[in-house]
Write an enzyme that holds these catalytic residues in place. Structure first.
Site, PDB file in Angstrom:
ATOM      1  N   CYS A 181     -13.141  41.850 -49.078  1.00 59.92           N
ATOM      2  CA  CYS A 181     -12.393  42.843 -48.623  1.00 59.92           C
ATOM      3  C   CYS A 181     -13.095  44.122 -49.683  1.00 59.92           C
ATOM      4  O   CYS A 181     -13.200  43.995 -50.777  1.00 59.92           O
ATOM      5  CB  CYS A 181     -10.993  42.745 -49.445  1.00 59.92           C
ATOM      6  SG  CYS A 181     -10.036  44.309 -49.386  1.00 59.92           S
ATOM      7  N   ASP A 241       0.546  25.380 -56.573  1.00 62.94           N
ATOM      8  CA  ASP A 241       1.131  26.786 -56.875  1.00 62.94           C
ATOM      9  C   ASP A 241       1.366  27.277 -55.396  1.00 62.94           C
ATOM     10  O   ASP A 241       2.743  27.976 -55.407  1.00 62.94           O
ATOM     11  CB  ASP A 241       0.019  27.595 -57.521  1.00 62.94           C
ATOM     12  CG  ASP A 241       0.379  27.323 -59.022  1.00 62.94           C
ATOM     13  OD1 ASP A 241      -0.661  27.860 -59.841  1.00 62.94           O
ATOM     14  OD2 ASP A 241       0.935  26.471 -59.399  1.00 62.94           O
ATOM     15  N   ALA A 242       0.742  26.986 -54.641  1.00 62.23           N
ATOM     16  CA  ALA A 242       0.803  27.744 -53.355  1.00 62.23           C
ATOM     17  C   ALA A 242       1.950  27.200 -52.759  1.00 62.23           C
ATOM     18  O   ALA A 242       2.815  27.976 -52.130  1.00 62.23           O
ATOM     19  CB  ALA A 242      -0.488  27.349 -52.406  1.00 62.23           C
ATOM     20  N   LYS A 298     -14.327   5.952 -69.042  1.00 59.34           N
ATOM     21  CA  LYS A 298     -13.781   7.249 -69.181  1.00 59.34           C
ATOM     22  C   LYS A 298     -12.147   6.978 -69.052  1.00 59.34           C
ATOM     23  O   LYS A 298     -11.745   6.753 -67.898  1.00 59.34           O
ATOM     24  CB  LYS A 298     -14.341   8.178 -68.158  1.00 59.34           C
ATOM     25  CG  LYS A 298     -13.315   9.673 -68.688  1.00 59.34           C
ATOM     26  CD  LYS A 298     -14.162  10.672 -67.832  1.00 59.34           C
ATOM     27  CE  LYS A 298     -13.854  12.133 -68.109  1.00 59.34           C
ATOM     28  NZ  LYS A 298     -12.193  12.235 -67.449  1.00 59.34           N
ATOM     29  N   CYS A 307      -6.253  47.358 -52.872  1.00 63.36           N
ATOM     30  CA  CYS A 307      -5.789  45.964 -52.179  1.00 63.36           C
ATOM     31  C   CYS A 307      -4.835  45.184 -53.144  1.00 63.36           C
ATOM     32  O   CYS A 307      -5.247  44.724 -54.220  1.00 63.36           O
ATOM     33  CB  CYS A 307      -6.839  45.125 -51.825  1.00 63.36           C
ATOM     34  SG  CYS A 307      -6.517  43.563 -51.268  1.00 63.36           S
ATOM     35  N   LYS A 331     -18.283  10.262 -62.732  1.00 63.68           N
ATOM     36  CA  LYS A 331     -17.090  10.060 -62.023  1.00 63.68           C
ATOM     37  C   LYS A 331     -17.068   9.122 -60.998  1.00 63.68           C
ATOM     38  O   LYS A 331     -18.289   9.138 -60.421  1.00 63.68           O
ATOM     39  CB  LYS A 331     -16.433  11.318 -61.575  1.00 63.68           C
ATOM     40  CG  LYS A 331     -16.066  12.426 -62.657  1.00 63.68           C
ATOM     41  CD  LYS A 331     -15.330  12.178 -63.836  1.00 63.68           C
ATOM     42  CE  LYS A 331     -13.692  12.192 -63.395  1.00 63.68           C
ATOM     43  NZ  LYS A 331     -13.164  13.771 -63.344  1.00 63.68           N
ATOM     44  N   CYS A 343      -8.921  42.600 -44.067  1.00 66.78           N
ATOM     45  CA  CYS A 343      -8.529  41.956 -45.194  1.00 66.78           C
ATOM     46  C   CYS A 343      -6.987  41.815 -44.661  1.00 66.78           C
ATOM     47  O   CYS A 343      -6.197  42.665 -44.248  1.00 66.78           O
ATOM     48  CB  CYS A 343      -8.222  43.067 -46.452  1.00 66.78           C
ATOM     49  SG  CYS A 343      -7.280  42.254 -47.896  1.00 66.78           S
ATOM     50  N   ASP A 401      -8.398   7.185 -68.447  1.00 67.69           N
ATOM     51  CA  ASP A 401      -7.365   8.317 -67.882  1.00 67.69           C
ATOM     52  C   ASP A 401      -6.056   8.750 -68.414  1.00 67.69           C
ATOM     53  O   ASP A 401      -5.359   7.998 -68.320  1.00 67.69           O
ATOM     54  CB  ASP A 401      -7.395   8.013 -66.345  1.00 67.69           C
ATOM     55  CG  ASP A 401      -6.832   9.113 -65.652  1.00 67.69           C
ATOM     56  OD1 ASP A 401      -6.706  10.275 -65.966  1.00 67.69           O
ATOM     57  OD2 ASP A 401      -6.494   9.213 -64.380  1.00 67.69           O
ATOM     58  N   TYR A 437     -12.824   6.966 -79.659  1.00 62.97           N
ATOM     59  CA  TYR A 437     -14.192   7.128 -79.148  1.00 62.97           C
ATOM     60  C   TYR A 437     -14.712   8.306 -79.728  1.00 62.97           C
ATOM     61  O   TYR A 437     -16.137   8.439 -79.465  1.00 62.97           O
ATOM     62  CB  TYR A 437     -14.224   7.008 -77.594  1.00 62.97           C
ATOM     63  CG  TYR A 437     -13.297   8.216 -77.028  1.00 62.97           C
ATOM     64  CD1 TYR A 437     -13.411   9.773 -76.871  1.00 62.97           C
ATOM     65  CD2 TYR A 437     -12.178   8.019 -76.226  1.00 62.97           C
ATOM     66  CE1 TYR A 437     -12.708  10.566 -76.855  1.00 62.97           C
ATOM     67  CE2 TYR A 437     -11.406   8.981 -75.642  1.00 62.97           C
ATOM     68  CZ  TYR A 437     -11.631  10.246 -75.882  1.00 62.97           C
ATOM     69  OH  TYR A 437     -10.827  11.092 -75.333  1.00 62.97           O
ATOM     70  N   LYS A 478     -23.501   9.001 -73.586  1.00 59.57           N
ATOM     71  CA  LYS A 478     -23.349   9.801 -74.958  1.00 59.57           C
ATOM     72  C   LYS A 478     -25.147   9.528 -75.448  1.00 59.57           C
ATOM     73  O   LYS A 478     -25.205   8.162 -75.359  1.00 59.57           O
ATOM     74  CB  LYS A 478     -22.311   9.531 -75.810  1.00 59.57           C
ATOM     75  CG  LYS A 478     -21.086   9.858 -75.319  1.00 59.57           C
ATOM     76  CD  LYS A 478     -19.877   9.549 -76.305  1.00 59.57           C
ATOM     77  CE  LYS A 478     -18.624   9.636 -75.777  1.00 59.57           C
ATOM     78  NZ  LYS A 478     -17.550   9.025 -76.364  1.00 59.57           N
ATOM     79  N   GLU A 534     -19.622   4.075 -71.704  1.00 63.70           N
ATOM     80  CA  GLU A 534     -18.132   3.506 -72.032  1.00 63.70           C
ATOM     81  C   GLU A 534     -17.355   4.210 -70.967  1.00 63.70           C
ATOM     82  O   GLU A 534     -17.277   5.117 -70.463  1.00 63.70           O
ATOM     83  CB  GLU A 534     -17.636   3.795 -73.416  1.00 63.70           C
ATOM     84  CG  GLU A 534     -17.294   5.369 -73.611  1.00 63.70           C
ATOM     85  CD  GLU A 534     -17.437   6.023 -75.038  1.00 63.70           C
ATOM     86  OE1 GLU A 534     -18.695   5.935 -75.527  1.00 63.70           O
ATOM     87  OE2 GLU A 534     -16.605   6.334 -75.466  1.00 63.70           O
ATOM     88  N   CYS A 580      -4.533  44.250 -47.154  1.00 68.11           N
ATOM     89  CA  CYS A 580      -4.509  45.350 -47.309  1.00 68.11           C
ATOM     90  C   CYS A 580      -5.153  46.129 -46.040  1.00 68.11           C
ATOM     91  O   CYS A 580      -5.109  47.503 -46.109  1.00 68.11           O
ATOM     92  CB  CYS A 580      -5.278  46.191 -48.428  1.00 68.11           C
ATOM     93  SG  CYS A 580      -7.006  45.975 -48.454  1.00 68.11           S
ATOM     94  N   LEU A 639     -15.815  17.585 -70.806  1.00 67.53           N
ATOM     95  CA  LEU A 639     -17.137  16.774 -70.551  1.00 67.53           C
ATOM     96  C   LEU A 639     -17.700  17.335 -69.209  1.00 67.53           C
ATOM     97  O   LEU A 639     -16.828  17.399 -68.287  1.00 67.53           O
ATOM     98  CB  LEU A 639     -17.043  15.243 -70.404  1.00 67.53           C
ATOM     99  CG  LEU A 639     -16.862  14.448 -71.767  1.00 67.53           C
ATOM    100  CD1 LEU A 639     -16.606  13.219 -71.321  1.00 67.53           C
ATOM    101  CD2 LEU A 639     -17.998  14.524 -72.612  1.00 67.53           C
TER     102      LEU A 639
END
Ligand code: IVH
Length: 712
Positions: free
Chosen positions: A452, A48-49, A133, A458, A329, A434, A135, A241, A305, A131, A437, A98
């Site tokens: 801030c 996004d940035a 995971k 702001c 993970k 800040c 992807d 699963y 589980k 089991e 502002c 999870l």
């Protein structure tokens, strides 16, 4: 590529028209590509940035050379793709995610927590399944009378997209079942094997079509096709699963249920193993990790589980994850790159967050160009509690840094290579005002974060609060996401500066010469859709409203807690208005809610007493129809509406279980005894709370009497 490095770093003022045009064309194409990737959801988007930075650069170029900005400029487009491409369906049983674990300690703690919850001693037998995971992306398949009637993606867990025709094209998914319960929802993962992925990309490249970045994106892009014929041509697979709704249980254990799914014709993962405790789980984890590269499909961890389904039922769920499962993970991925700049982002509660801008680097298959630097202490080489981290090495602009990425979490900077430090690099000076502002940014005693003090004046805080307001767990307004909020916030003619403005948008638009629907990016239909989506959210459940207010320390779980306790907006608002921090009966009632602590309570009360914030809340609520909390179905419940306190050691169940059951029967569970308490349930070792009950004349019973009262 050369042109990109020629002009990219130059101030716009330094560009001549030719250079500006070349850069504009290049960036416009990148933004358009990012838009398609974002809306199609089948290719990784740029961050996004990065997207925002590119758009800002385009705007700056257009401000200087307005002729470049035609009607088709990406700076003028809003919510490009149609949002209603697939029909939506509400899952009969929510599709959860999870909790993640990374270390052996996390797994020991998982086992401990379950034992405590179930009141099992450390040596009591407790079996788990382990089991891989997978992807891919999860899919729910509904069978009625043995026939596949509905296939739906996870979506936000509550509502998914209907992809039945597409699912029917997947060979691993049976279209009919023999000997299955009348209603059965089978859940699992759609994925693509490495070999099929490589072949697909080759075919795509050969015909000049888009290639996919990884098998998961390829699987998602292939399943989410409006034309099922395209899905049919893509080599998708499915592992079963889990399950959702069923009319008769599949088995008494997780392992038994998976075996039953296999007998019904589903593919189940052959590495699924029964384990007797954390040591065995860790052994299976290591074995699966060693096999990872040879499996032929992507996995990103091992899921554990609880095997006994009755215990799973007792353990139940937190807000978005089951207590009986965890995803262990695989370790984070690492890479080295150059730190180009440190930007300060101001969040909705005013927190100044330092963000590392990096020379883009691939970490575990994903291009990373931003990482969090946490706070000023972290940059300086200290933990929040003042201890030395990274051997005390500070982080400087220009440094050669190690980036760490684990699962879906935001990448972090793990280390600095001092040998690579440029001679001119200087220690980073964290701002004390800040950057958005100019208000003072203060750090309270014991807080790692500098904030801030500008509050709603702001602009960064105001925008972030609005983004939070429209986010998934809050108002979740279709067509009004973070990008649109930024656009409306900056709009001089039809601005959205605070939540109430969203609900007056249509009325204000009608009175304005530059109607929304006449703008670039908004047609008649998209404007109408947006107004309708906003209209639909005027009716809002109390918990979502409380969460949406964005009060510091109030997450979705505590918002739900407050909503359950107070039941209606007038009751909640009345109590918060009357409460004073640290004193009086309203404060005492607030603090007596099990799960509410002084920090959260003070934050909420302060928000209601801060004039500008309060006025903004009042303007918002005047626009809404706030739904009271539906009372649990408690006909015949002897404890409905009663306030109960548990104290001492319970022997037949744990405190958490007792609380969950009492609440399901319509009782309020408080953490301390007051005149408002109806019943105290005391086990052995009960101390001051039992005494308080006697002193206040509150009924006091033992655990057996409680179980008799609620019917066992
Ligand atoms: S069990 C109620 N088992 O991981 C829990 N999930 O990070 C249901 N996933 O949304 C999930 N392999 O898409 C489970 N063997 C497995 C899985 C698995 C992959 C995915 C699933 C889930 C996500 C959570």
């Amino acid at each position: 590529m050369a042109a990109e490095t020629d002009t990219k770093g130059l101030p716009v003022d330094a560009l001549d028209e030719g250079a500006a045009r070349a850069e504009w064309v290049r960036i416009a194409a990148r933004v358009a590509r990012a838009n398609t990737a974002y809306h199609g959801e089948d290719a990784p988007e740029i961050s996004d940035a990065k997207y925002d930075a590119l758009k800002r650069r385009l705007q700056a170029i257009e401000a200087r050379f307005p002729d470049l900005a035609g009607a088709d400029s990406p700076t003028r487009q809003v919510g490009t793709a149609p949002s209603e491409t697939f029909a939506k369906t509400r899952h009969a049983v929510r599709m959860l995610s999870l909790e993640n674990a990374f270390t052996a300690e996390d797994i020991a703690e998982f086992d401990d927590r379950i034992r405590r919850y179930l009141n099992l001693g450390p040596d009591a037998p407790l079996t788990y399944t382990a089991e891989p995971k997978i992807d891919g992306l999860s899919l729910s398949l509904r069978y009625e009378g043995g026939r596949l009637t509905l296939a739906a993606t996870r979506g936000d867990g509550e509502t998914g997209e209907v992809v039945t025709a597409n699912a029917r094209t997947i060979a691993d998914i049976p279209k009919t079942l023999t000997g299955a319960p009348e209603v059965l929802e089978v859940r699992g993962e759609v994925y693509m094997s490495h070999a099929d992925f490589a072949a697909l990309n080759e075919r795509q490249a050969a015909k000049g079509a888009k290639t996919f970045a990884n098998p998961r994106n390829a699987a998602a892009g292939s399943l989410r096709q409006l034309d099922a014929a395209i899905t049919a041509a893509r080599p998708l697979r499915f592992f079963a699963y889990a399950w959702g709704e069923f009319s008769a249980p599949l088995a008494a254990t997780q392992m038994g249920a998976v075996e039953r799914l296999a007998a019904l014709g589903f593919q189940t993962n052959p590495l699924t193993t029964l384990c007797d405790g954390p040591a065995e789980l860790l052994a299976v984890y290591t074995r699966i990790e060693q096999m990872r590269a040879t499996l032929g499909y992507d996995i990103d961890g091992v899921v554990y589980k609880v095997n006994d389904l009755e215990l799973q039922r007792r353990l139940g769920f937190r807000s978005t994850t089951p207590r009986w499962a965890i995803a262990h993970k695989f370790p984070a991925e690492l890479a080295w790159t150059r730190l180009e700049a440190i930007d300060i982002q101001v969040g909705r509660t005013g927190a100044l967050s330092p963000v590392a801008r990096l020379v883009p680097v691939t970490v575990g298959g994903v291009v990373v160009s931003n990482a969090t630097l946490h706070n000023e202490d972290y940059i300086a080489g200290r933990s929040a509690s003042g201890e030395v981290i990274r051997d005390g090495k500070d982080i400087r602009i220009g440094d050669w840094v190690q980036v760490y990425r684990a699962g879906d979490v935001i990448p972090k900077i793990a280390d600095v290579d001092l040998a690579e430090r440029p001679a001119e690099a200087v220690p980073y000076v964290f701002p004390v005002t800040c950057p958005e502002c100019g208000s003072d940014a203060l750090r309270e005693e014991g807080d790692a974060v500098r904030r801030c003090t500008g509050g709603l004046i702001c602009p960064a805080q105001a925008v972030e609060k609005l983004k939070h307001f429209v986010s998934r767990g809050a108002f979740d307004i279709e067509g009004l996401g973070a990008k649109q909020i930024e656009m409306f916030f900056a709009d001089p003619l039809l601005p959205i500066r605070e939540p109430a403005d969203i609900f007056s948008l249509e009325a204000r638009d009608a009175g304005n010469l530059t109607k929304l629907k006449n703008r670039d990016g908004f047609g008649d239909k998209s404007a109408k859709n947006l107004f309708q989506a906003i209209e639909e959210k005027r009716k809002i459940p109390l918990n979502r409203l409380i969460f949406a207010l964005g009060i510091r320390h109030v997450g979705d779980t505590s918002a739900a807690l407050l909503a359950r306790h107070y039941g209606s907006w007038p009751a909640f608002e009345g109590a918060m208005t009357a409460a004073n921090v640290g004193e009086g009966p309203e404060w005492a009632e607030f603090m007596a809610i099990d799960g509410v602590g002084a920090v959260l309570a003070a934050s909420v009360v302060n928000a209601f007493h801060q004039a500008a914030e309060r006025a903004s809340i009042d303007r918002l609520v005047a626009e809404l129809d706030v739904q009271d909390v539906a009372k649990p179905r408690t006909e015949g419940s002897p404890v409905a509406g009663k306030t109960v306190v548990f104290t001492g050691t319970l022997e037949k169940m744990t405190r958490a279980e007792a609380k969950a059951r009492a609440e399901a029967l319509g009782a309020k569970v408080a953490g301390s005894v007051s005149v408002k308490t109806d019943l105290v349930v005391a086990g052995p070792g009960a101390g001051s709370k039992a005494k308080d009950a006697e002193r206040l004349g509150v009924e006091l019973i033992d655990e057996d009497a409680w179980l008799r009262l609620i019917g066992g």
